[in-house]
Structure formats: C-alpha cells, structure tokens
Scaffold this motif. Sequence first.
Motif, PDB file in Angstrom:
ATOM      1  N   ASP A  29     -13.616  -7.488  42.475  1.00  0.00           N
ATOM      2  CA  ASP A  29     -14.936  -6.896  42.605  1.00  0.00           C
ATOM      3  C   ASP A  29     -15.923  -7.709  41.776  1.00  0.00           C
ATOM      4  N   VAL A  30     -17.077  -7.986  42.348  1.00  0.00           N
ATOM      5  CA  VAL A  30     -18.125  -8.709  41.628  1.00  0.00           C
ATOM      6  C   VAL A  30     -19.355  -7.820  41.598  1.00  0.00           C
ATOM      7  N   ARG A  31     -19.835  -7.562  40.391  1.00  0.00           N
ATOM      8  CA  ARG A  31     -21.097  -6.832  40.217  1.00  0.00           C
ATOM      9  C   ARG A  31     -22.142  -7.855  39.824  1.00  0.00           C
ATOM     10  N   LEU A  32     -23.242  -7.848  40.550  1.00  0.00           N
ATOM     11  CA  LEU A  32     -24.234  -8.909  40.455  1.00  0.00           C
ATOM     12  C   LEU A  32     -25.572  -8.359  39.961  1.00  0.00           C
ATOM     13  N   ARG A  33     -26.157  -9.038  38.987  1.00  0.00           N
ATOM     14  CA  ARG A  33     -27.505  -8.715  38.496  1.00  0.00           C
ATOM     15  C   ARG A  33     -28.331  -9.986  38.500  1.00  0.00           C
ATOM     16  N   ALA A  45     -23.539 -17.396  44.328  1.00  0.00           N
ATOM     17  CA  ALA A  45     -22.682 -17.299  43.146  1.00  0.00           C
ATOM     18  C   ALA A  45     -21.515 -16.348  43.401  1.00  0.00           C
ATOM     19  N   ARG A  46     -21.785 -15.222  44.047  1.00  0.00           N
ATOM     20  CA  ARG A  46     -20.725 -14.258  44.371  1.00  0.00           C
ATOM     21  C   ARG A  46     -19.663 -14.914  45.263  1.00  0.00           C
ATOM     22  N   THR A  47     -20.119 -15.654  46.262  1.00  0.00           N
ATOM     23  CA  THR A  47     -19.197 -16.328  47.174  1.00  0.00           C
ATOM     24  C   THR A  47     -18.346 -17.357  46.439  1.00  0.00           C
ATOM     25  N   ALA A  48     -18.948 -18.094  45.512  1.00  0.00           N
ATOM     26  CA  ALA A  48     -18.198 -19.091  44.740  1.00  0.00           C
ATOM     27  C   ALA A  48     -17.103 -18.413  43.915  1.00  0.00           C
ATOM     28  N   ASP A 127     -30.510 -26.481  40.889  1.00  0.00           N
ATOM     29  CA  ASP A 127     -29.973 -26.404  39.531  1.00  0.00           C
ATOM     30  C   ASP A 127     -29.178 -25.122  39.305  1.00  0.00           C
ATOM     31  N   LEU A 128     -29.632 -24.018  39.882  1.00  0.00           N
ATOM     32  CA  LEU A 128     -28.885 -22.763  39.754  1.00  0.00           C
ATOM     33  C   LEU A 128     -27.537 -22.857  40.460  1.00  0.00           C
ATOM     34  N   ALA A 129     -27.509 -23.515  41.615  1.00  0.00           N
ATOM     35  CA  ALA A 129     -26.240 -23.691  42.330  1.00  0.00           C
ATOM     36  C   ALA A 129     -25.286 -24.578  41.538  1.00  0.00           C
ATOM     37  N   GLU A 130     -25.798 -25.648  40.934  1.00  0.00           N
ATOM     38  CA  GLU A 130     -24.955 -26.514  40.096  1.00  0.00           C
ATOM     39  C   GLU A 130     -24.454 -25.754  38.871  1.00  0.00           C
ATOM     40  N   GLY A 131     -25.299 -24.872  38.343  1.00  0.00           N
ATOM     41  CA  GLY A 131     -24.890 -24.038  37.213  1.00  0.00           C
ATOM     42  C   GLY A 131     -23.757 -23.105  37.580  1.00  0.00           C
ATOM     43  N   VAL A 132     -23.775 -22.595  38.800  1.00  0.00           N
ATOM     44  CA  VAL A 132     -22.701 -21.711  39.263  1.00  0.00           C
ATOM     45  C   VAL A 132     -21.374 -22.458  39.320  1.00  0.00           C
TER      46      VAL A 132
END
Length: 178
Positions: A29-33, A45-48, A127-132
């Motif tokens: 389970d992933v809880r996302l904020r 990010a959830r998919t990764a 940059d956010l995707a690379e951070g993930v």
Amino acid sequence: MTGFARAAGTTGPVQWAWEVRSVNGRGFDVRLRVPNGYDAVGEVARTALQKTLARGQCQLSLNLTKPESKARVRIDEALLARLAEAVARVPVPEGIAPATMDGLLSIRGVVEAEDEAATEPDALARDLAEGVVRLVADLVEARRAEGRALAEIVAAQVARMGVLTQAAEDCPARRPEA
C-alpha cells in the motif's frame, strides 16, 4: 522491511524533497501526499514504488518550497493606445459614462503580472522524476541494510541456541547413571 529515504534538490528557485517511509506489511500500500497540482508526478512516484517493492506500507510525500517572489507588472502600452483610440472614435450614447483608464486597464491582456522567480515546469517535472529514481534506490538499500542487520541478529541467536542445546545434552543430570 522498514526503511526511510529522502531525495532533495533545487530546480530554479524551487526547493523540493521527496520522503518515503516503509513499514512491514502483508500486502502493498502506498499513501501519497503531494501539493495541489502535482498529482501526476505523485502517480509516477507511486508507480515506481509499485514496480520495485512487493510488500509493505509506504508513506510517500513531496514537499516544495518556493521563495516569495515579487510579481513584475507589464502594461501592453500599444494595446492600451489602440483601445483608447477605438473608444475615442465611438460616439458615447447619452446616459453612459465614457471609458476610463481603470476600465481600459482591466481588459484582459493590457496588464500582465509575471512571476520573476518562475520555474520551467518541464525542468521541475524532470528533476522530480529523477529524484524519485534516487529515492526508490535509497529505500531499497535501506530495507536491504535492515535485512542484513536482522540476519546477523537471528544467526547469533541460532548459534546461541546451538550452544545452549549442546550444554543441555552434556549436562550430567540427563544421564541415568548420574
């Protein structure tokens, strides 16, 4: 396994930080904020995480810090002049007041406010995707490190049980002749 990871960076004037915490769990389970407007990046990010992990409960959050910026106001003087000329050519019917400067300035496109500290949205998303990617790799390593530490503890406990079992077998009170 439990774990924690953080990936942070700066894109233009925006400082960002991904954080994820995971705890043991039977399912996944992933809880996302994420801040408003960043739902698509959050789903990436959830998919990764879902592609990498099979179990546990993860709390994933994105924090953005934007500096307070002053908006730069720009007046399209050519458009304002054309509007003023057009209004001057039109006869004003009786009972209607002529156009005023504030009325002309309120027309869309005459006055525009531009954010001086604007960020290129594509650069921030990249940059956010690379951070993930870094975040997920760090979380996996944290979970593996915890697994290795637990394996050492369990191995030590099993070895200790072997020593105690052998001591019990060797105890003279267990022999009938004693």
